[in-house]
Design a protein around this motif. Structure first.
Motif, PDB file in Angstrom:
ATOM      1  N   LYS A  74       0.780  -1.276  -0.056  1.00  0.00           N
ATOM      2  CA  LYS A  74      -0.019   0.006  -0.299  1.00  0.00           C
ATOM      3  C   LYS A  74       0.875   1.263  -0.047  1.00  0.00           C
ATOM      4  CE  LYS A  74      -3.424  -2.146   2.942  1.00  0.00           C
ATOM      5  NZ  LYS A  74      -4.127  -2.032   4.416  1.00  0.00           N
ATOM      6  N   GLN A  75       2.032   1.112   0.521  1.00  0.00           N
ATOM      7  CA  GLN A  75       3.139   2.248   0.713  1.00  0.00           C
ATOM      8  C   GLN A  75       3.467   2.864  -0.745  1.00  0.00           C
ATOM      9  OE1 GLN A  75       3.249  -0.914   2.076  1.00  0.00           O
ATOM     10  NE2 GLN A  75       4.448  -0.654   3.936  1.00  0.00           N
ATOM     11  N   GLY A  76       3.448   1.965  -1.672  1.00  0.00           N
ATOM     12  CA  GLY A  76       3.891   2.471  -2.887  1.00  0.00           C
ATOM     13  C   GLY A  76       5.078   1.933  -3.428  1.00  0.00           C
ATOM     14  N   PHE A  77       5.668   0.978  -2.882  1.00  0.00           N
ATOM     15  CA  PHE A  77       6.810   0.193  -3.034  1.00  0.00           C
ATOM     16  C   PHE A  77       6.278  -1.555  -3.516  1.00  0.00           C
ATOM     17  CE2 PHE A  77       9.383   3.102  -0.456  1.00  0.00           C
ATOM     18  CZ  PHE A  77       9.841   3.789  -1.577  1.00  0.00           C
ATOM     19  N   ASP A  78       7.287  -1.979  -4.241  1.00  0.00           N
ATOM     20  CA  ASP A  78       7.126  -3.501  -4.594  1.00  0.00           C
ATOM     21  C   ASP A  78       8.111  -4.458  -3.603  1.00  0.00           C
ATOM     22  OD1 ASP A  78       5.269  -3.263  -6.593  1.00  0.00           O
ATOM     23  OD2 ASP A  78       6.721  -3.319  -8.052  1.00  0.00           O
ATOM     24  N   TYR A  79       7.652  -5.084  -2.740  1.00  0.00           N
ATOM     25  CA  TYR A  79       8.367  -5.870  -1.859  1.00  0.00           C
ATOM     26  C   TYR A  79       8.576  -7.229  -2.371  1.00  0.00           C
ATOM     27  CZ  TYR A  79       7.303  -2.101   1.402  1.00  0.00           C
ATOM     28  OH  TYR A  79       7.168  -0.818   1.952  1.00  0.00           O
ATOM     29  N   PHE A  80       9.890  -7.904  -2.039  1.00  0.00           N
ATOM     30  CA  PHE A  80      10.042  -9.297  -2.387  1.00  0.00           C
ATOM     31  C   PHE A  80       9.249 -10.137  -1.240  1.00  0.00           C
ATOM     32  CE2 PHE A  80      13.487  -7.212  -4.535  1.00  0.00           C
ATOM     33  CZ  PHE A  80      13.487  -7.992  -5.637  1.00  0.00           C
ATOM     34  N   GLU A  81       8.515 -10.930  -1.610  1.00  0.00           N
ATOM     35  CA  GLU A  81       7.918 -12.002  -0.801  1.00  0.00           C
ATOM     36  C   GLU A  81       9.028 -12.572   0.158  1.00  0.00           C
ATOM     37  OE1 GLU A  81       5.921 -14.641  -3.218  1.00  0.00           O
ATOM     38  OE2 GLU A  81       4.040 -13.578  -3.309  1.00  0.00           O
ATOM     39  N   GLY A  82       8.369 -12.597   1.431  1.00  0.00           N
ATOM     40  CA  GLY A  82       9.530 -13.163   2.538  1.00  0.00           C
ATOM     41  C   GLY A  82       8.650 -14.017   3.612  1.00  0.00           C
ATOM     42  N   ILE A  83       9.064 -13.831   4.667  1.00  0.00           N
ATOM     43  CA  ILE A  83       8.630 -14.407   6.014  1.00  0.00           C
ATOM     44  C   ILE A  83       7.356 -13.699   6.286  1.00  0.00           C
ATOM     45  CG2 ILE A  83       8.806 -15.187   8.347  1.00  0.00           C
ATOM     46  CD1 ILE A  83      10.855 -16.633   6.347  1.00  0.00           C
ATOM     47  N   ALA A  84       6.044 -14.328   6.352  1.00  0.00           N
ATOM     48  CA  ALA A  84       4.804 -13.763   6.696  1.00  0.00           C
ATOM     49  C   ALA A  84       3.880 -14.679   6.921  1.00  0.00           C
ATOM     50  CB  ALA A  84       4.382 -12.891   5.386  1.00  0.00           C
ATOM     51  N   ARG A  85       2.830 -14.526   7.483  1.00  0.00           N
ATOM     52  CA  ARG A  85       1.757 -15.501   7.731  1.00  0.00           C
ATOM     53  C   ARG A  85       1.250 -16.112   6.611  1.00  0.00           C
ATOM     54  NH1 ARG A  85      -2.255 -13.527  12.013  1.00  0.00           N
ATOM     55  NH2 ARG A  85      -0.786 -14.799  13.284  1.00  0.00           N
ATOM     56  N   GLN A  86       1.265 -15.280   5.447  1.00  0.00           N
ATOM     57  CA  GLN A  86       0.757 -15.751   4.188  1.00  0.00           C
ATOM     58  C   GLN A  86       1.797 -17.011   3.558  1.00  0.00           C
ATOM     59  OE1 GLN A  86       0.968 -12.718   5.092  1.00  0.00           O
ATOM     60  NE2 GLN A  86      -1.267 -12.066   4.953  1.00  0.00           N
ATOM     61  N   THR A  87       3.057 -16.723   3.629  1.00  0.00           N
ATOM     62  CA  THR A  87       4.085 -17.530   3.252  1.00  0.00           C
ATOM     63  C   THR A  87       4.307 -18.687   3.786  1.00  0.00           C
ATOM     64  OG1 THR A  87       5.728 -16.252   3.905  1.00  0.00           O
ATOM     65  CG2 THR A  87       4.990 -15.764   1.689  1.00  0.00           C
ATOM     66  N   VAL A  88       4.505 -18.488   5.080  1.00  0.00           N
ATOM     67  CA  VAL A  88       5.301 -19.518   5.908  1.00  0.00           C
ATOM     68  C   VAL A  88       4.435 -20.000   7.193  1.00  0.00           C
ATOM     69  CG1 VAL A  88       7.695 -19.278   5.453  1.00  0.00           C
ATOM     70  CG2 VAL A  88       6.944 -18.143   7.381  1.00  0.00           C
ATOM     71  N   GLY A  89       3.236 -19.100   7.482  1.00  0.00           N
ATOM     72  CA  GLY A  89       2.422 -19.236   8.573  1.00  0.00           C
ATOM     73  C   GLY A  89       3.066 -18.770   9.998  1.00  0.00           C
ATOM     74  N   SER A  90       3.973 -17.674   9.931  1.00  0.00           N
ATOM     75  CA  SER A  90       4.482 -16.920  11.078  1.00  0.00           C
ATOM     76  C   SER A  90       3.405 -16.336  11.992  1.00  0.00           C
ATOM     77  CB  SER A  90       5.671 -16.251  10.498  1.00  0.00           C
ATOM     78  OG  SER A  90       5.169 -14.917  10.011  1.00  0.00           O
ATOM     79  N   SER A  91       3.469 -16.443  13.151  1.00  0.00           N
ATOM     80  CA  SER A  91       2.411 -15.792  14.087  1.00  0.00           C
ATOM     81  C   SER A  91       2.941 -14.597  14.771  1.00  0.00           C
ATOM     82  CB  SER A  91       2.327 -16.838  15.179  1.00  0.00           C
ATOM     83  OG  SER A  91       3.367 -17.068  15.978  1.00  0.00           O
ATOM     84  N   GLY A  92       3.951 -14.245  14.567  1.00  0.00           N
ATOM     85  CA  GLY A  92       4.553 -12.824  15.179  1.00  0.00           C
ATOM     86  C   GLY A  92       5.534 -11.980  14.619  1.00  0.00           C
TER      87      GLY A  92
END
Length: 137
Positions: free
Chosen positions: A21-39
């Protein structure tokens, strides 16, 4: 007895990107959506020469940034009244709820690792268009 799966160790190769939303493209990384991280959330960012984010804040999470390469400036504060210069090797901390707007004023890309305390990093992004004119173009 719980039937939920335990988290597993994972390796990701940051190949795909997503539009923040901030206007940049980010490389996919560690997130709930990619690895199920919780924090936490961690990804790579490249700001192209002349790149500028939209004024924004993260309502409920802190951000830590390690600048790998390049130089940028970031305006921050309630009216974006403060400016900091960052360069390769710098660590930057942004508390939750602090308006900010990073800009790459150089002719070389800026590359950084970004970590956040919310695994759904885009969920608490609030755009602040009323602050856009506080930072010169």
């Amino acid at each position: 007895m719980s039937t939920s799966r335990r988290p597993e160790c994972r390796v990701l190769r940051p190949e795909g990107t997503y539009a923040g939303k901030q206007g940049f493209d980010y490389f996919e990384g560690i997130a709930r959506q990619t690895v199920g991280s919780s924090g936490l959330c961690m990804h790579l960012l490249e700001i192209p020469p002349g790149g500028r984010a939209k004024a924004h804040k993260h309502d409920s999470h802190e951000t830590a940034i390690y600048v790998l390469e390049g130089e940028a400036v970031m305006w921050h504060g309630e009216r974006l009244e403060n400016m900091m210069h960052t360069k390769a090797g710098d660590l930057v901390y942004i508390p939750a709820n602090v308006p900010h707007l990073p800009v790459n004023l150089s002719d070389k890309p800026v590359r950084a690792i970004i970590a956040r305390t919310d695994p759904n990093e885009q969920e608490s992004v609030t755009l602040l268009p009323e602050l856009e004119s506080c930072v010169p173009r």
